[in-house]
Scaffold this active site. Structure first.
Site, short mmCIF file in Angstrom:
data_model
loop_
_atom_site.label_atom_id
_atom_site.label_comp_id
_atom_site.label_asym_id
_atom_site.label_seq_id
_atom_site.Cartn_x
_atom_site.Cartn_y
_atom_site.Cartn_z
N SER A 140 0.81 -1.28 -0.12
CA SER A 140 0.03 -0.06 -0.12
C SER A 140 1.05 1.27 0.18
O SER A 140 1.87 1.42 0.78
CB SER A 140 -0.82 -0.17 1.31
N LYS A 166 -1.04 -0.82 -4.51
CA LYS A 166 -2.24 -0.01 -4.12
C LYS A 166 -2.08 1.31 -3.89
O LYS A 166 -0.95 1.69 -3.15
CB LYS A 166 -2.93 -0.71 -2.65
N LEU A 167 -2.49 2.16 -4.49
CA LEU A 167 -2.28 3.75 -4.24
C LEU A 167 -3.35 4.31 -3.23
O LEU A 167 -4.53 4.05 -3.57
CB LEU A 167 -2.31 4.25 -5.80
N LYS A 168 -2.91 4.86 -2.20
CA LYS A 168 -3.98 5.79 -1.44
C LYS A 168 -4.49 7.03 -2.21
O LYS A 168 -3.55 7.57 -2.91
CB LYS A 168 -3.26 6.21 -0.27
N ASP A 194 -7.29 3.00 -2.89
CA ASP A 194 -8.01 2.94 -1.63
C ASP A 194 -7.98 4.29 -1.29
O ASP A 194 -7.27 5.29 -0.84
CB ASP A 194 -7.18 2.34 -0.64
N ASN A 196 -10.29 5.41 1.41
CA ASN A 196 -10.64 5.49 2.89
C ASN A 196 -11.82 6.53 2.94
O ASN A 196 -11.49 7.59 3.86
CB ASN A 196 -9.36 6.00 3.80
N GLU A 219 -11.27 0.84 -3.05
CA GLU A 219 -11.40 0.32 -2.14
C GLU A 219 -12.08 1.51 -1.35
O GLU A 219 -11.59 2.60 -1.25
CB GLU A 219 -10.31 0.05 -1.37
N ASP A 244 -13.93 -1.95 2.40
CA ASP A 244 -12.94 -1.97 3.77
C ASP A 244 -13.92 -1.59 4.83
O ASP A 244 -14.31 -2.56 5.61
CB ASP A 244 -11.62 -1.33 3.55
N LYS A 268 -10.36 -7.76 7.22
CA LYS A 268 -8.96 -7.31 8.15
C LYS A 268 -9.86 -7.96 9.71
O LYS A 268 -11.00 -7.62 9.88
CB LYS A 268 -9.31 -5.74 8.43
N GLY A 296 -4.45 -4.81 5.54
CA GLY A 296 -3.08 -4.66 6.74
C GLY A 296 -3.60 -3.35 7.61
O GLY A 296 -4.32 -2.59 6.84
O1 SMG Z 1 -0.41 -2.61 6.82
O2 SMG Z 1 0.07 -2.50 4.83
C1 SMG Z 1 -0.43 -2.12 5.57
C2 SMG Z 1 -1.32 -0.96 5.30
C3 SMG Z 1 -2.44 -1.02 4.35
O3 SMG Z 1 -3.48 0.64 3.25
C4 SMG Z 1 -3.35 -0.15 4.41
N1 SMG Z 1 -4.30 -0.02 5.24
O4 SMG Z 1 -7.56 1.31 4.62
O5 SMG Z 1 -6.73 -0.44 4.23
C5 SMG Z 1 -6.48 0.64 4.66
C6 SMG Z 1 -5.35 0.83 5.38
C7 SMG Z 1 -5.65 1.28 6.99
C8 SMG Z 1 -4.55 1.63 7.74
S1 SMG Z 1 -4.08 3.56 7.55
C9 SMG Z 1 -3.44 3.84 8.99
MG MG Z 2 -8.63 0.55 2.94
#
Ligand code: SMG
Ligand code: MG
Length: 377
Positions: A140, A166-168, A194, A196, A219, A244, A268, A296
């Site tokens: 990520s 995966k790009l935020k 993703d 969020n 996501e 998610d 998760k 994750g």
């Molecule tokens: O553990 O590799 C990891 C992080 C993966 O992007 C990741 N997690 O929304 O999926 C998600 C984020 C949540 C954690 S951000 C603090």
């Molecule tokens: Mg996510």
């Protein structure tokens, strides 16, 4: 066989710095304040990790609240359950009267499960029904300052062997960076995004611009409680919608699927209240033909090992966010930190979580320790 008796539970807080800041649509993280749960039973001990963040930004849970709810509400129930003889599969039942706080519950269940399986000499992977010895490793990638920097960072991860990126994303950092990464690394790169929960229902037309990039999925574009919005969005964009934050239980997964709110689910364990519920999410999705992948939460070696075991279940057909320990940590709290070999991470085979704590290092990063016993209540 009678379950082991729970003797004491240690709540230990450790402070770990991230190797590099991790920015998402809800904030920038530079370190983690991790709550570890250590249970001692008359048959041995076990560890669990709470994935709650320092602040209630990913979800309503946060570390301080998790420790409070474990001490004040969860442990009294666990100690009162059948004279504190608690099998791992009974933990969720004993804690069910307490609403929410799934990450706290999951950490406790993990510790009890670890102790139980260690005493039986069985691995979590075997217990959950794993069918693979290794799982593909995705990474990520946080939001960064410029497209050039993003290309650099992604290139580095691809060199390290990660098989999926995966790009935020967030409003203002979406179509352009995705287009740039696609152009630089080609159509064959497995790529997903993703958000969020950073977008709103009115953003459908904007998000449809991501369709040309041929993403594996988008996501959690909309807020956690907006299942109908996700269902409507799914009809207006070609990119498959994955949830998610919205998926808090197996029932929530079944509902989201029935509503057409998602066609893929990120699993998760912390978010759904434990690895046993996570397996049920997997089962529900498999029954509907919905692919799942393991998310994750910037886990230490404990959570990383557990996630690899979970991701080895048959329905985990998409690559998860289970990276090498070095993705986040200069030094991990386990003696054998997870490594990526040939684009994969190994599924642990040892008893319980299959990892051992590096105790002197854990001691050196410990910021507080609290022990709760049945007698002390
Ligand atoms: O553990 O590799 C990891 C992080 C993966 O992007 C990741 N997690 O929304 O999926 C998600 C984020 C949540 C954690 S951000 C603090
Ligand atoms: Mg996510």
């Amino acid at each position: 066989m009678e379950p082991a008796q729970l003797r004491a539970v240690e709540l230990r807080r450790i402070a770990l710095d991230l190797v590099t800041p991790f920015r998402t649509s809800f904030g920038t993280q530079t370190d983690r304040d991790v709550l570890l749960v250590h249970v001692t039973t008359d048959d041995g001990d076990g560890w669990g990790e709470c994935v709650a963040g320092d602040d209630p930004l990913y979800s309503s849970e946060y570390t301080e609240a998790a420790q409070h709810v474990i001490r004040a509400h969860l442990l009294p129930r666990l100690f009162a359950h059948r004279g504190a003889r608690v099998a791992a599969h009974e933990v969720a039942v004993a804690l069910d009267p307490v609403k929410g706080h799934r990450m706290a519950k999951a950490a406790l269940e993990c510790a009890v499960l670890d102790a139980e399986l260690r005493s039986q000499g069985r691995s979590v992977a075997e217990h959950l029904g794993a069918v693979r010895e290794r799982v593909p490793s995705g990474v990520s990638v946080g939001i960064v300052g410029s497209i050039a920097e993003l290309i650099d960072v992604v290139g580095g991860y691809l060199d390290a062997g990660y098989v999926r990126i995966k790009l935020k994303i967030e409003p203002g950092w979406d179509v352009e960076p995705v287009r740039a990464v696609r152009a630089e690394f080609g159509d064959a790169l497995p790529l997903q995004v993703d958000a969020n929960a950073a977008y709103r229902r009115g953003d459908a037309r904007h998000l449809a611009q991501l369709d040309e990039a041929g993403l594996l999925l988008i996501e959690q574009p909309l807020p956690e409680d907006d299942l109908l919005g996700h269902a409507e969005l799914a009809t207006r964009i070609a990119t498959p919608v994955c949830l998610d934050e919205s998926i808090t239980s197996a029932r929530a997964a079944a509902d989201a699927i029935a509503l057409g709110a998602c066609s893929i689910v990120n699993v998760k364990a912390g978010r759904v209240g434990g690895y046993l519920e996570a397996r049920r999410v997997h089962d529900v999705c498999a029954a509907h033909g919905v692919p799942v992948w393991c998310g994750g939460m910037l886990e230490t070696g404990i959570g990383r090992a557990m996630n690899a075991a979970l991701a080895a279940l048959p329905g985990f057909t998409l690559t998860g966010d289970i990276s090498a320990s070095t993705r986040f940590w200069t030094r991990d709290i386990v003696t054998e930190p997870m490594q990526v070999v040939d684009g994969h991470v190994p599924v642990p085979t040892g008893p319980g979580t299959g990892v051992e704590l590096d105790e002197s290092f854990v001691d050196s990063v410990t910021t507080s320790t609290e022990t709760v016993t049945a007698a002390a209540r």
